[in-house]
Design a protein around this motif. Structure first.
Motif, PDB file in Angstrom:
ATOM      1  N   LEU A 103       0.835  -1.192   0.000  1.00 56.79           N
ATOM      2  CA  LEU A 103       0.000   0.000   0.000  1.00 56.79           C
ATOM      3  C   LEU A 103       0.870   1.242   0.000  1.00 56.79           C
ATOM      4  N   ALA A 104       0.530   2.203  -0.854  1.00 57.05           N
ATOM      5  CA  ALA A 104       1.283   3.451  -0.924  1.00 57.05           C
ATOM      6  C   ALA A 104       0.347   4.560  -1.400  1.00 57.05           C
ATOM      7  N   PRO A 105       0.563   5.777  -0.917  1.00 57.98           N
ATOM      8  CA  PRO A 105      -0.249   6.894  -1.403  1.00 57.98           C
ATOM      9  C   PRO A 105       0.109   7.213  -2.849  1.00 57.98           C
ATOM     10  N   THR A 106      -0.887   7.405  -3.675  1.00 59.11           N
ATOM     11  CA  THR A 106      -0.651   7.716  -5.085  1.00 59.11           C
ATOM     12  C   THR A 106      -1.627   8.798  -5.543  1.00 59.11           C
ATOM     13  N   GLU A 119      -4.752   5.654  -1.192  1.00 56.01           N
ATOM     14  CA  GLU A 119      -3.765   4.618  -0.906  1.00 56.01           C
ATOM     15  C   GLU A 119      -4.150   3.375  -1.692  1.00 56.01           C
ATOM     16  N   TYR A 120      -3.247   2.929  -2.549  1.00 54.47           N
ATOM     17  CA  TYR A 120      -3.547   1.820  -3.448  1.00 54.47           C
ATOM     18  C   TYR A 120      -2.518   0.705  -3.278  1.00 54.47           C
TER      19      TYR A 120
END
Length: 270
Positions: A103-106, A119-120
């Motif tokens: 998961l990471a903010p994009t 967050e994907y």
């Protein structure tokens, strides 16, 4: 003079620290590398060794990152810079590896202009502040000539970022390349991909390329190395530009067996 001594030190280090045969030879059976010549493989091996020497690789979670895994990652990572040289990746230093998607903010703008933030779960991410992130599961899904390779994709973004610090589909072109030709080829391809995405038509190319110009460059770079005939037939002007940019011609490497199902096992990497 500085660059001369730097090259001498690097060459001396490479002569003393080659990748061992037992680590390198299994990697050369990966389909994405199978049609490289002996001289190209030798150059790739040196690039991979230097890549592993100069990049910090940080595994996360429960992942134990072994030497064979490191070599599989490095071999795919340096394929785009096979003829560009060691310096092409000098402006970043770290790779972070997760066992699976993370998961990471994009934030991105899709093909109809809608901004998506959140967050994907990602297979990879090239960050403008330095590191490149990968899911190991997706790295292992990469080299099978299906036109999808997360390592090539994210490192295409890194090459794109060399021209201004952010990815926009307009990397720093090599001497002799025509900027108008690049812009025309990619603008036409991007517009066509957007039309296909709008109409929900089938495309042999992942329509994530229609997201924005940066993703168009990264996706078409994947296809260039993994399914070059598809790219050459679909967007010949783009193929020509990428051939000049990467200084490689993957179509010339093709053999009739290129697209046969390849049964190669990497159980020792799992």
């Amino acid at each position: 003079m500085f660059n001369y001594f730097r090259r001498k030190r690097r060459d001396r280090w490479l002569a003393q620290h080659p990748i061992a045969d037992e680590l390198w030879l299994p990697v050369t059976t990966m389909p994405v590398l199978k049609n490289l010549s002996a001289s190209e493989l030798a150059r790739l091996r040196e690039l991979a060794a230097w890549f592993l020497h100069t990049k910090a690789i940080s595994p996360k979670g429960e992942l134990v990152f072994s030497d064979p895994m490191r070599v599989v990652l490095a071999a795919q990572a340096v394929l785009p810079i096979l003829n560009l040289g060691f310096e092409a990746y000098d402006d970043w230093q770290e790779i972070i590896i997760y066992p699976s998607q993370f998961l990471a903010p994009t934030r991105h703008v899709d093909h109809i202009g809608v901004v998506h933030e959140g967050e994907y779960a990602l297979a990879g991410q090239a960050r403008g502040d330095g590191p490149v992130l990968f899911s190991w599961h997706d790295v292992m899904e990469g080299p099978w000539l299906d036109g999808w390779n997360v390592v090539i994709h994210e490192l295409a973004h890194k090459l794109d970022m060399c021209n201004g610090g952010h990815a926009n589909g307009y990397p720093m072109l090599n001497a002799g390349m025509d900027h108008d030709d690049w812009k025309s080829a990619f603008s036409d391809a991007f517009a066509h991909l957007q039309t296909i995405a709008h109409s929900n038509d089938h495309s042999p190319i992942d329509l994530y390329a229609a997201t924005n110009p940066a993703e168009c460059f990264a996706v078409l770079s994947e296809v260039f190395f993994e399914r070059p005939l598809v790219l050459q037939e679909s967007y010949p002007a783009v193929y020509e530009q990428l051939m000049q940019f990467y200084k490689q011609n993957p179509v010339e490497r093709l053999h009739p067996q290129r697209y046969r199902q390849v049964q190669t096992h990497y159980d020792y990497l799992q």
